[in-house]
Design an enzyme around this catalytic site. Structure first.
Site, PDB file in Angstrom:
ATOM      1  NE  ARG A 118      37.066  41.719  46.273  1.00 38.46           N
ATOM      2  CZ  ARG A 118      37.695  42.350  45.295  1.00 38.46           C
ATOM      3  NH1 ARG A 118      38.939  41.988  44.967  1.00 38.46           N
ATOM      4  NH2 ARG A 118      37.129  43.326  44.639  1.00 38.46           N
ATOM      5  CE  LYS A 119      40.239  37.323  41.682  1.00 35.99           C
ATOM      6  NZ  LYS A 119      41.711  37.440  41.854  1.00 35.99           N
TER       7      LYS A 119
END
Length: 429
Positions: A118-119
């Site tokens: 994720r980011k």
């Protein structure tokens, strides 16, 4: 427009500004052709599970109110909770977050860590915020995405424009709303509230470890090689200082304003890192300077681009003279540049292996938080060394067996592990 054959430079005009998402998808396609992973799995991995966009109102110190946009991209969680950085930068976008989240999925799989990618980030220049404004922005962002995060769901960490203090504010805000202290909701915190010793230095340490192994793999001696490092921040400075300590000649380093070059070697402990003195490389010594562009093209044995993405492109790949490129930053090499370097016999050690120390020690921090037991710095560094050598061995085995590039080999390792996990879990419903 009439179609015609073009050179690398002409055909890659768009790649000099290639987004992380474009690069990640191209790399996925290339590696997928060399694996037996089901086509349906590959198609699924081209897309994120979800992308959340939020508005973040911020009361400025003068009483005015500005509204900023925040993103949270979750790519894949088949192997465990989503994991990845939280950045504050004016060029944050949904596509950038998706691309970086994809890289984190591969990175966790290469390291065999039970996380997915994720980011997240906020479209803001943190240099234009006071400390109080940055705290208020962080606390409101934490509230806006509170339903998306959690120690067994989605775990943020520091990234560009954020740091241990940012994570402390985020953890405190989340804990206050949940009614209990939950240190495992983020990693990269100060050790005094559940952070791990060695976390801040970990990405640079892993870059140094991988550079050392690559140098040995190609039958060179560490004390006989010259190294240039673009980006003398947390990753670059820690990598440079370790390699210097181990006997290598670090001959060039740079920050955003430019760099220093001394063919006899620099004393990296004396040159201030970005944390120690922001943009202080040239203030330390204004003689023997080079631009960031010139540093990339120096006649050295090893180049470590550790600043930002898209610095090695089709426009300069033909002029890279280093035999080994170790990616300290995320996505410093565009897809076309990667092809050019490979055709020229240059060896690019990819970011999803080289800078994976950050997420690896974040995993160690998460374990410490769950067990409420602190590890010593020595144990963290020993565990990181072991994990990096295991990952290096796995990727090296694919390079040797398949005669592929290091990037393709790392992707093969990652995709095979993800494919096996998806096959084992099946598709719900």
């Amino acid at each position: 427009m009439t179609q015609k054959q073009t050179s690398h430079t002409e055909s890659d005009s768009e790649s000099t500004t290639e987004s992380p998402l474009e690069t990640a998808r191209r790399q996925l396609r290339t590696a997928a052709s060399r694996t037996d992973v089901d086509d349906g799995v590959i198609e699924r991995l081209k897309h994120p599970t979800r992308v959340v966009e939020v508005s973040i109102p911020l009361e400025r110190d003068d009483g005015s109110v500005d509204v900023f946009t925040g993103y949270r991209a979750q790519h894949d969680d088949v192997r465990g909770p989503y994991k990845g950085g939280l950045r504050y930068h004016p060029e944050v976008s949904a596509d950038e977050c998706v691309g970086l989240a994809m890289w984190m999925t591969w990175k966790c799989a290469v390291m065999d860590i039970p996380f997915g990618g994720r980011k997240g980030g906020t479209v803001v220049d943190p240099k234009e915020l006071s400390d109080d404004e940055k705290e208020r922005l962080t606390r409101r962002f934490a509230e806006e995405i509170r339903d998306e995060v959690g120690p067994s769901r989605d775990i943020p960490a520091p990234d560009m424009g954020t740091d241990a203090q940012t994570m402390a504010w985020f953890m405190d805000s989340y804990s206050m709303q949940e009614g209990e202290t939950i240190p495992g909701v983020v990693t990269g915190k100060p050790p005094v509230i559940g952070g791990s010793y060695g976390r801040e230095e970990a990405p640079g340490r892993s870059v140094a470890i991988v550079a050392r192994e690559a140098i040995e793999y190609y039958d060179e001696r560490l004390d006989d090689v010259s190294i240039a490092v673009q980006g003398y921040g947390s990753v670059g400075a820690n990598a440079a200082r370790l390699l210097d300590e181990w006997g290598a000649d670090v001959v060039a380093v740079s920050d955003v304003n430019g760099g220093l070059y001394d063919p006899d070697g620099l004393d990296t402990r004396d040159v201030p890192s970005h944390k120690e003195e922001p943009e202080g490389v040239l203030r330390y010594d204004s003689s023997n300077t080079v631009s960031n562009e010139e540093l990339l093209e120096l006649d050295v044995d090893v180049l470590i681009p550790a600043a930002i993405g898209n610095v090695i492109t089709a426009d300069n790949a033909d002029r890279i003279r280093a035999d080994i490129v170790v990616e300290g930053a995320n996505g410093p090499t565009t897809s076309t540049a990667d092809t050019i370097l490979h055709e020229r016999g240059k060896h690019v050690i990819p970011d999803i292996l080289a800078n994976a120390g950050g997420v690896t020690v974040s995993y160690f921090e998460w374990l410490q938080d769950i067990n409420r037991r602190t590890w010593s710095r020595e144990r963290v560094n020993d565990e990181l060394e072991s994990a990096m050598l295991d990952a290096w061995t796995d990727v090296k085995a694919e390079v040797d067996a398949r005669d592929v590039s290091w990037r393709d080999a790392a992707y093969i390792v990652a995709l095979n592990r993800i494919g096996e996990a998806k096959e084992a879990r099946g598709l719900w419903p």
